[in-house]
Write a protein that holds these residues in place. Structure first.
Motif, PDB file in Angstrom:
ATOM      1  N   HIS A 190      11.217  -0.988  -0.124  1.00 53.30           N
ATOM      2  CA  HIS A 190      10.665  -1.704   1.030  1.00 53.30           C
ATOM      3  C   HIS A 190      10.659  -0.819   2.269  1.00 53.30           C
ATOM      4  CE1 HIS A 190       9.782  -4.723   3.991  1.00 53.30           C
ATOM      5  NE2 HIS A 190      10.940  -4.535   4.575  1.00 53.30           N
ATOM      6  N   GLN A 191      11.708  -0.056   2.482  1.00 54.95           N
ATOM      7  CA  GLN A 191      11.754   0.855   3.620  1.00 54.95           C
ATOM      8  C   GLN A 191      10.631   1.879   3.542  1.00 54.95           C
ATOM      9  OE1 GLN A 191      15.746   2.386   3.327  1.00 54.95           O
ATOM     10  NE2 GLN A 191      16.651   0.649   4.411  1.00 54.95           N
ATOM     11  N   ALA A 192      10.394   2.403   2.336  1.00 57.79           N
ATOM     12  CA  ALA A 192       9.322   3.381   2.159  1.00 57.79           C
ATOM     13  C   ALA A 192       7.958   2.742   2.400  1.00 57.79           C
ATOM     14  CB  ALA A 192       9.379   3.963   0.748  1.00 57.79           C
ATOM     15  N   ALA A 193       7.789   1.495   1.917  1.00 57.21           N
ATOM     16  CA  ALA A 193       6.519   0.802   2.117  1.00 57.21           C
ATOM     17  C   ALA A 193       6.285   0.516   3.605  1.00 57.21           C
ATOM     18  CB  ALA A 193       6.503  -0.505   1.323  1.00 57.21           C
ATOM     19  N   HIS A 194       7.352   0.186   4.317  1.00 59.11           N
ATOM     20  CA  HIS A 194       7.233  -0.084   5.755  1.00 59.11           C
ATOM     21  C   HIS A 194       6.806   1.171   6.517  1.00 59.11           C
ATOM     22  CE1 HIS A 194       8.090  -1.843   9.677  1.00 59.11           C
ATOM     23  NE2 HIS A 194       8.808  -0.767   9.953  1.00 59.11           N
ATOM     24  N   VAL A 195       7.423   2.285   6.168  1.00 58.66           N
ATOM     25  CA  VAL A 195       7.067   3.549   6.821  1.00 58.66           C
ATOM     26  C   VAL A 195       5.629   3.929   6.493  1.00 58.66           C
ATOM     27  CG1 VAL A 195       7.544   6.020   6.891  1.00 58.66           C
ATOM     28  CG2 VAL A 195       9.438   4.386   6.924  1.00 58.66           C
ATOM     29  N   THR A 196       5.245   3.756   5.235  1.00 62.19           N
ATOM     30  CA  THR A 196       3.879   4.092   4.827  1.00 62.19           C
ATOM     31  C   THR A 196       2.857   3.219   5.541  1.00 62.19           C
ATOM     32  OG1 THR A 196       4.687   4.752   2.641  1.00 62.19           O
ATOM     33  CG2 THR A 196       2.336   4.353   2.860  1.00 62.19           C
ATOM     34  N   ALA A 197       3.167   1.929   5.662  1.00 61.01           N
ATOM     35  CA  ALA A 197       2.246   1.020   6.347  1.00 61.01           C
ATOM     36  C   ALA A 197       2.062   1.405   7.806  1.00 61.01           C
ATOM     37  CB  ALA A 197       2.755  -0.422   6.233  1.00 61.01           C
TER      38      ALA A 197
ATOM     39  N   LEU B  15      -6.541   1.116   3.382  1.00 62.17           N
ATOM     40  CA  LEU B  15      -5.141   1.491   3.236  1.00 62.17           C
ATOM     41  C   LEU B  15      -4.217   0.514   3.967  1.00 62.17           C
ATOM     42  CD1 LEU B  15      -5.423   5.370   3.611  1.00 62.17           C
ATOM     43  CD2 LEU B  15      -5.024   4.051   1.526  1.00 62.17           C
ATOM     44  N   HIS B  16      -4.665   0.020   5.113  1.00 61.09           N
ATOM     45  CA  HIS B  16      -3.873  -0.959   5.867  1.00 61.09           C
ATOM     46  C   HIS B  16      -3.637  -2.200   5.002  1.00 61.09           C
ATOM     47  CE1 HIS B  16      -3.117  -4.189   8.801  1.00 61.09           C
ATOM     48  NE2 HIS B  16      -2.568  -3.239   9.532  1.00 61.09           N
ATOM     49  N   ARG B  17      -4.663  -2.645   4.331  1.00 58.74           N
ATOM     50  CA  ARG B  17      -4.545  -3.823   3.478  1.00 58.74           C
ATOM     51  C   ARG B  17      -3.629  -3.546   2.281  1.00 58.74           C
ATOM     52  NH1 ARG B  17      -9.447  -4.515   3.171  1.00 58.74           N
ATOM     53  NH2 ARG B  17      -9.907  -3.499   1.178  1.00 58.74           N
ATOM     54  N   LEU B  18      -3.794  -2.388   1.649  1.00 57.65           N
ATOM     55  CA  LEU B  18      -2.991  -2.044   0.482  1.00 57.65           C
ATOM     56  C   LEU B  18      -1.519  -1.863   0.842  1.00 57.65           C
ATOM     57  CD1 LEU B  18      -5.300   0.552  -1.323  1.00 57.65           C
ATOM     58  CD2 LEU B  18      -4.751  -1.759  -2.103  1.00 57.65           C
ATOM     59  N   TYR B  19      -1.257  -1.117   1.909  1.00 57.83           N
ATOM     60  CA  TYR B  19       0.120  -0.816   2.286  1.00 57.83           C
ATOM     61  C   TYR B  19       0.868  -2.064   2.750  1.00 57.83           C
ATOM     62  CZ  TYR B  19      -1.125   4.155   2.069  1.00 57.83           C
ATOM     63  OH  TYR B  19      -1.534   5.403   1.659  1.00 57.83           O
ATOM     64  N   HIS B  20       0.178  -2.922   3.483  1.00 62.31           N
ATOM     65  CA  HIS B  20       0.856  -4.120   3.961  1.00 62.31           C
ATOM     66  C   HIS B  20       1.095  -5.110   2.821  1.00 62.31           C
ATOM     67  CE1 HIS B  20       0.210  -2.609   8.021  1.00 62.31           C
ATOM     68  NE2 HIS B  20       1.054  -3.553   8.428  1.00 62.31           N
ATOM     69  N   ALA B  21       0.226  -5.120   1.840  1.00 60.85           N
ATOM     70  CA  ALA B  21       0.480  -5.947   0.657  1.00 60.85           C
ATOM     71  C   ALA B  21       1.709  -5.426  -0.090  1.00 60.85           C
ATOM     72  CB  ALA B  21      -0.740  -5.948  -0.259  1.00 60.85           C
TER      73      ALA B  21
END
Length: 238
Positions: free
Chosen positions: A30-37, A71-77
């Motif tokens: 989740h931390q990695a996904a948050h940073v990526t988003a 990418l915004h849609r993918l990363y936030h999902a």
């Protein structure tokens, strides 16, 4: 060669540690996904103004802007999904560890953390509270972590209750959003409580582990005495 069976104290602790590792994996994800988003946050990134023409269509298109939206849609999902997994795993870690502590305090010898399941096979978290540790030096910190988790869970229930109403006032809408802000801390609070509960498990396992060590020492002493008694005078031991 078959490995010897673990003593129940060790297999129980390993069971709890597996729950910790599971929650930790989702926390890191989740931390990695948050940073990526955040790398495609429209408020922080500047979209290049360059355009491309599309044959057979009128007008032009901004390829960089489209890539950012995708990418915004993918990363936030992904961020949302990993957050859900982290919260579920953290609650199982916290509740499973609390179950293990209560079992040991009740004089039971479980080899693994046991969960009930739904008809779909989903794990059902057992109760979270751990009574009976008032004299433990870290008991106050354990109680504080429990209270923090309960506040988050109650806020989630209250926010959902307001959201289910057909009509809510402006004041209630403010309370609903405030409740959801608090509820977003559920995963972190559950993980923190799980860590405290894991320390409590180590504490309540001290005496059973010492008893096990005494059993092993007694068995070795008995075996040594038996071997010595079987050795007749004048014979050398091989």
């Amino acid at each position: 060669m078959r490995k010897p069976d673990q003593h129940w104290t060790e297999s129980l602790f390993d069971s709890v540690y597996a729950l910790y590792e599971t929650a930790r994996e989702y926390q890191l994800a989740h931390q990695a996904a948050h940073v990526t988003a955040s790398t495609v946050d429209f408020d922080r990134r500047r979209t290049h103004p360059g355009r491309i023409a599309l044959e057979g269509r009128t007008g032009t298109s901004k390829p960089h802007g489209r890539a950012q939206r995708v990418l915004h849609r993918l990363y936030h999902a992904l961020e949302t999904e990993t957050q859900q997994h982290f919260e579920e795993a953290a609650l199982l870690y916290a509740s499973g560890t609390a179950w293990a502590v209560r079992a040991v305090l009740n004089g039971e010898h479980p080899t693994h953390v046991a969960f009930q399941t739904t008809d779909r096979g989903d794990l059902v978290p057992p109760p979270l509270e751990i009574p009976g540790l008032d004299t433990w030096s870290e008991g106050t910190a354990l109680d504080a972590a429990y209270d923090a988790l309960v506040r988050c869970m109650q806020a989630s229930e209250y926010g959902e209750h307001l959201a289910d109403q057909d009509y809510i006032s402006d004041h209630e809408a403010g309370e609903m959003h405030a409740a959801w802000d608090t509820a977003r801390g559920t995963a972190a609070a559950a993980f923190a409580y799980g860590l405290r509960a894991q320390s409590a498990l180590g504490f309540v396992l001290l005496e059973p582990r010492r008893a096990r060590e005494r059993e092993i020492a007694l068995a070795r002493a008995t075996a040594a005495q038996s071997a010595q008694a079987d050795t007749t005078p004048g014979e050398s031991q091989v």
